[in-house]
Every structure is written in C-alpha cells, then in structure tokens.
Design a protein around this motif. Structure first.
Motif, mmCIF file in Angstrom:
data_model
loop_
_atom_site.group_PDB
_atom_site.id
_atom_site.type_symbol
_atom_site.label_atom_id
_atom_site.label_comp_id
_atom_site.label_asym_id
_atom_site.label_seq_id
_atom_site.Cartn_x
_atom_site.Cartn_y
_atom_site.Cartn_z
ATOM 1 N N PRO B 13 -7.040 17.658 -5.078
ATOM 2 C CA PRO B 13 -7.918 18.335 -4.123
ATOM 3 C C PRO B 13 -7.146 19.414 -3.354
ATOM 4 C CG PRO B 13 -7.556 16.052 -3.503
ATOM 5 C CD PRO B 13 -6.825 16.261 -4.771
ATOM 6 N N ALA B 14 -7.881 20.374 -2.817
ATOM 7 C CA ALA B 14 -7.219 21.491 -2.124
ATOM 8 C C ALA B 14 -6.540 21.013 -0.842
ATOM 9 C CB ALA B 14 -8.245 22.571 -1.811
ATOM 10 N N ASP B 15 -7.203 20.084 -0.141
ATOM 11 C CA ASP B 15 -6.654 19.615 1.131
ATOM 12 C C ASP B 15 -5.885 18.321 0.903
ATOM 13 O OD1 ASP B 15 -6.065 19.077 3.696
ATOM 14 O OD2 ASP B 15 -8.087 18.419 4.265
ATOM 15 N N LEU B 16 -4.564 18.371 1.091
ATOM 16 C CA LEU B 16 -3.743 17.178 0.837
ATOM 17 C C LEU B 16 -3.387 16.431 2.115
ATOM 18 C CD1 LEU B 16 -1.280 18.433 -1.915
ATOM 19 C CD2 LEU B 16 -3.353 17.090 -2.178
ATOM 20 N N SER B 17 -3.954 16.828 3.246
ATOM 21 C CA SER B 17 -3.577 16.152 4.487
ATOM 22 C C SER B 17 -4.261 14.783 4.573
ATOM 23 C CB SER B 17 -3.961 17.010 5.689
ATOM 24 O OG SER B 17 -5.317 17.321 5.613
ATOM 25 N N PRO B 19 -6.485 11.631 5.415
ATOM 26 C CA PRO B 19 -7.916 11.601 5.698
ATOM 27 C C PRO B 19 -8.208 11.278 7.167
ATOM 28 C CG PRO B 19 -7.268 9.645 4.493
ATOM 29 C CD PRO B 19 -6.083 10.549 4.503
ATOM 30 N N GLU B 260 -10.093 10.809 -0.413
ATOM 31 C CA GLU B 260 -9.249 11.885 -0.898
ATOM 32 C C GLU B 260 -8.232 12.195 0.197
ATOM 33 O OE1 GLU B 260 -9.116 12.938 -3.769
ATOM 34 O OE2 GLU B 260 -11.052 12.560 -4.705
ATOM 35 N N PRO B 261 -7.056 12.734 -0.120
ATOM 36 C CA PRO B 261 -6.618 13.141 -1.443
ATOM 37 C C PRO B 261 -5.976 12.040 -2.295
ATOM 38 C CG PRO B 261 -5.007 13.772 0.179
ATOM 39 C CD PRO B 261 -6.113 13.121 0.921
ATOM 40 N N ARG B 406 0.085 11.526 9.636
ATOM 41 C CA ARG B 406 -0.768 12.710 9.738
ATOM 42 C C ARG B 406 0.026 14.005 9.805
ATOM 43 N NH1 ARG B 406 -5.784 12.264 12.769
ATOM 44 N NH2 ARG B 406 -4.812 13.327 14.496
ATOM 45 N N ARG B 408 2.134 15.208 7.674
ATOM 46 C CA ARG B 408 2.445 15.848 6.391
ATOM 47 C C ARG B 408 1.355 15.556 5.371
ATOM 48 N NH1 ARG B 408 8.854 15.295 5.274
ATOM 49 N NH2 ARG B 408 9.489 16.116 7.292
ATOM 50 N N PRO B 409 1.295 16.383 4.299
ATOM 51 C CA PRO B 409 0.382 16.037 3.201
ATOM 52 C C PRO B 409 0.718 14.648 2.669
ATOM 53 C CG PRO B 409 1.345 18.207 2.874
ATOM 54 C CD PRO B 409 2.036 17.604 4.055
#
Lengths: 183, 429
Positions: B13-17, B19, B260-261, B406, B408-409
């Motif tokens: 997914p584009a957002d790896l931070s 959830p 996700e992610p 939270r 980091r990805p």
C-alpha cells in the motif's frame, strides 16, 4: 496377481504449482477423495488442497504423539521399577523414587520414540517401500514428476470417477495433457 | 491458510505508517496504567505498615525486570533476525525496533531501584557484616557471603555497572535504529550492502548482549540473595527474555496485521514460523530451568539447595506449580498443534499465556528472596503490589512502545525478502 479391469486413473500434467493447487482444490470441492498430487519438491498447499489437513488424515501426527508418550512412559516406568523394586540402592541418601533424575532419560526416550515412530509411521502410512506404482505407466510421468512438472491423478477407485466426466473435469483446468493410467 | 491464490504478487500500500488503531491501544494502555497506579497508591495508603514501601519497591523491581525483558529482549531478537535473515524477521522488524527504542523509559524505571538499593538488597543494607552478625540481623552464611563478595557487590559498583549496561545497549539500539532508517531511504547501495552491515554489527552485538545481560541479571535479581549463585543463571535469564520479547512481538504483529499496511505482507507461512520459534523458546527455557534444578537437587549442598527450598516449601509449591503449568505445560501442549500455530486468535492466546508465565516467573524469582515471605507464602494486602505496580509499569511501557511504533513506517522496504513476502504463499515453495 489377477489382472485388474479398467484403468488406475486419469493423470493431468501442469506446468506450475499454482495451477495444480487450483485443480486439486476444485477436485476436492466437487467430491473427489481418491486422488493424489505428484510434485518435484514438497508442496504443502497441494497436500492441504486434497484434504490432508482433515482430522482423519493426520495419521503421522497421531503415530508420532503416541510413540512419544509410549517412549516417555516406558523409560520412566523402567527407571521407577529398577530403583524401587528390582535393585533398590541408597545413593547419597536420596529417596528411592528420585523423579528429577528420571526425567532426563525419559525425555530422551520420548524424543527417540517420537522420531522413530514419525519416520516409520510415515513410511507405513504411505505404504512404502512400494516396488511398483501404476502412475509410472503414464509416459510423461517419469521425467516430469522429478524435474519441473506437477501432476494430479484422479483414481478410478473413487466412486465419483468416470472416464469421460473426470477427463472433462480435468481438462477444464487447461492442463498440458490428461493421460489414462494403466494398472 | 490464505484463500488467495492469485497468480500475481500483491503490491505494498502507498501509506506504510502505523494504522489508526495503534493510537487506540495507546489510550487503552495508559488507562490500564492509571487504574493500576491508583490501586497501588490506594493499597499503599490504606494498609500502612513497616513493609509498605518495601513491597512497592519489590513490585517496582518486578515491573522493571518485565519491561526490561521487552526492551532489551526486543533488541536481542532484532539482532538475531538480522544475523539469521528470513522473511519472519522482516515481518517483525519494525515492531522489534519500536520495542528496543523504549530503553530510555526502562532506564527511568531503573533509577528508583538504584536509588533505593539499600531497601531492596541485603548486601547494600549491611555495611558491616560482622556487626550485623553479632546483632543477629543476618546469619553466619550471609555475613560471610556479603563480606566475601563486597569487591563486586557494592553500591558504587551497582550504579557504575548499571549505567554502563544501559549505555552499551543504548549505543546498539541507537545504531540499529538509525541504520534502519537510512536503509529505507538509501538508493545508492543495494540492500545486500546494508544486510552485511547489520550482520556484522549484530553478530558482535549478540556476544556483548549476552555478557552484559548476564551481569545485569546477577546485579538486579540474583544478588537479592547474596549467598546463592548458579552459573547458568545468566543464560536462563537470557532465554526467558527472548521468550517474553517473542511473545510480545507476536502479539503486536498479530494486532497490526488486522489493518493495512501490515495486512498485505502478513502470511500464514511466516506466522507458522514464529509459532515454531515460540515452541523452541518454550523447550529451551524448561530445558535450562530444569538443568539448573536437577544439578542443584542432585548436589543437595546447603549453600545452594536453600534457594530452592525458599521457593518450593511453605506454600510456594502452588506458585511454582502454576509457573510450570503456564511456562511450559500449556504452551508446549498447545504449540504441538500445527493448527494452533497457524490460527491468529489461538496463537495470540498462547502468547498471552506465555506473557502471564513471565510475570509469574519473575514474581517467583524475586519475592521469595525476602525474609518476611520466603518459606512462608501467605496473602497480605501488600502482596498485591506485585500485581498493581508491574501492571501499571507494563501499561506505561506499552503506551510508550505504541508511541514509538507510530514514529516510523511499519514495513521496512529496502529488503531483498520484500518481493518474496508479497507473493502468494505456494508460488515460492
């Protein structure tokens, strides 16, 4: 041995493990039970696809567990019998029934028996060694199954099996070929 | 197993931070911390007694040891997965890094123990063993042990070694986390270059970790009873730390995998691997714990066996019985099953059992060192501090860990295993 009538089954050849697993799952879902997958390397998903995970199929796990329990109990029992009844010796004033000291050999025997029963149980449940198996009669099997082909064999012993319908079923998955296997 | 049998690999997914649910865990953990802190305070003020403060400190020490296991054990597992490689390591890497970055909090937890060292540790309280022996405060064995071990067991040494351990772990945690961030943004070097760098650092780091951890376990826990020693103690502590950190990181990863992610790289294959690793730790832990017991029981020497007598007789048998059941019997029998290892909910239950076992075992290691309760397990209002204080501290630790999570990805991207872990499960076999 008397000649058996008919064929052993129908074997479909696939190029990729994914296709094999899809076909095997569909076959299981539509009611086939007597079937087997043949692959050049262990393919867990293929085993799962033909229902190997069903509780009735977990023979090796059960044999292994029972073997381990027998091994552990046998050694612990032997040590208890020797130390209390057969040759009771006073060792540094410790109690006759010194269970902590019995644990180590009992543990080793648990491992030994579990390992041996898993290995030999697996061979026995697979009916190995088998000097003869009909799938080798399929002309494309001998080379492919040990290198780069994936096979699904629907066996004629299955009540749902019929030469024409099962062939149509297998061909619907676009295999490389579907071949009749002689006994 | 997964029902997805697509021919194509999944995409990240584009957002790896992390959830949004992670923020909810933080609030919940803070609430738990607050409730138990209030309970501890209420227990302290409503039952005043000679030992009220002592019990708070003992509970604090237990909480320190548990949180320390999560932070430094997380660092050790992080190093292990860098050295061994494998897709299971990629899956849990960021949660492990978040756990390791809680070290500053653990250091703050250590300070009260170091400041109140005289209240907790007999060897620190007794400045003159001979006088104390004449006064009848301690017995001859204790007087001899305290005098003999004085060159090592002294307050200055306790402080210096403690700070040195934290500094060493801090340096490793700092470098591991810094490199991990650089690795994700690096476009010049291949991921193999970074893998080698991490391997070299972690290999040396694991050696230094095992030495410093042995020292810390002797200083902080074993020396509570200055007369006793066991040469396998450091290793036993190390395995227990891996046991606790692994159970914790699996719980975090399972919870993260709901959204996700992490959902897109979470596969049953790697979950199964982590379950097997749990099984290995469960076996190794009982193996070493039983070896120590068997050797001391066989020797039956007065200077050693008393440590076990304090912890088995006089009501403590129930505690060690429960410890045995939760530490080994339950997780061992459950983890034998392949289905339990591959089912998220059931594996999470096993990990909760393992974490509970760590709490119980830390209690069993710490509490019977003190003269008012060893050989004589009895309930008192103060004893509840062993529940309240560690629970409050663990709640605070979890809140701080989620804060770190939270930052980091939650997926490390510059890794050769990443394309493999995105593939459908059977294609790679």
């Amino acid at each position: 041995m008397p000649m058996r009538e008919g064929i052993y089954g129908l074997i479909a050849e696939f190029d990729t493990p994914t296709e094999l697993v899809q076909a095997a799952k569909a076959a299981y879902a539509s009611g086939y039970r007597r079937m087997d997958c043949y692959t050049p390397y262990p393919l867990e998903e293929a085993a799962e696809a033909i229902g190997f995970d069903e509780p009735t199929e977990k023979g090796v796990a059960r044999v292994c567990l029972i073997g381990g329990l027998i091994g552990g109990c046998a050694m612990f029992g032997l040590e208890t019998w020797v130390s209390i009844w057969a040759y009771p010796l006073n060792i540094a004033g410790r109690p006759m029934f010194s269970w902590p000291a019995f644990i180590v050999p009992a543990y080793e025997w648990t491992i030994l028996f579990a390992g041996l029963s898993a290995a030999f149980g697996m061979l026995a449940l697979n009916r190995l060694p088998a000097p003869y198996h009909p799938v080798f009669n399929a002309p494309n099997f001998r080379d492919g199954a040990t290198t780069d082909k994936f096979f699904l064999c629907l066996e004629a012993a299955d009540p749902k099996f019929s030469v024409s319908e099962s062939r149509a079923f297998l061909e619907s998955f676009r295999p490389v070929s579907v071949v009749e296997v002689d006994h | 197993m997964s029902n997805e049998h697509g021919h194509h690999a999944k995409h990240l997914p584009a957002d790896l931070s992390a959830p949004a649910s992670v923020a909810r865990w933080r609030n919940r953990a803070l609430l738990v911390a607050l409730v138990f802190a209030l309970l501890a305070a209420a227990d302290f003020y409503l039952h005043p007694g000679d030992l009220s403060l002592d019990y708070v400190l003992r509970g604090w020490l237990m909480g320190l040891i548990v949180c320390f296991s999560f932070a430094v054990g997380g660092m050790a597992l992080l190093m292990v997965q860098h050295v061994s490689g494998g897709k299971w390591g990629l899956l849990i890497r960021r949660p492990l890094e978040a756990m390791s970055r809680t070290l500053p909090l653990v250091f703050l937890m250590f300070l009260p123990v170091a400041i109140c060292v005289k209240r907790l540790y007999l060897w620190a309280r007794i400045s003159n063993p001979e006088e104390a022996l004449r006064a009848g405060v301690i017995n001859a064995i204790q007087a001899h042990a305290i005098a003999y071990k004085r060159p090592y067991l002294n307050i200055e040494g306790f402080w210096i070694r403690g700070i040195a351990y934290f500094a060493i772990w801090g340096i490793f945690i700092f470098i591991l986390n810094r490199w991990s961030r650089l690795r994700d943004t690096d476009t010049q070097h291949s991921s193999w270059y970074w893998q080698k760098r991490f391997e070299n650092l972690s290999g040396a780091g694991l050696l230094i970790y095992s030495i410093t951890l042995t020292g810390a376990s002797i200083d902080w826990v074993m020396s509570l009873d200055p007369t006793w020693y066991s040469s396998v103690y450091g290793l036993l502590f190390l395995v227990a730390q891996g046991y606790a950190a692994l159970a914790m990181v699996i719980l975090i990863t399972l919870a993260l995998s709901q959204d996700e992610p992490l959902k897109s790289i979470f596969r049953t294959t790697e979950q199964h691997d982590l379950g097997k690793l749990c099984f290995a730790f469960v076996m190794l832990n009982i193996y070493i714990a039983f070896s120590q017991y068997l050797i001391i029981w066989s020797g039956n020497l007065p200077e050693e066996i008393r440590w076990y007598m304090d912890r088995i007789t006089g009501g403590w048998g129930y505690v060690i019985g429960l410890d045995f059941a939760f530490h080994w019997l339950l997780p061992f029998t459950l983890l034998l099953s392949r289905d339990i290892k591959r089912n998220k909910r059931r594996l999470a239950t096993v990990c909760c059992i393992m974490l509970f076992a760590r709490f119980l075992d830390t209690f069993w290691l710490i509490a019977p060192n003190f003269a008012d309760i060893h050989h004589n397990f009895h309930f008192s209002a103060e004893l509840l501090q062993y529940i309240f204080v560690p629970a409050a501290m663990t709640g605070l630790w979890v809140a701080y860990m989620t804060h770190q999570l939270r930052q980091r990805p939650v997926i490390a991207i510059n890794d050769p295993h990443l394309p493999e872990i995105l593939e459908p499960e059977h294609a790679h076999a």
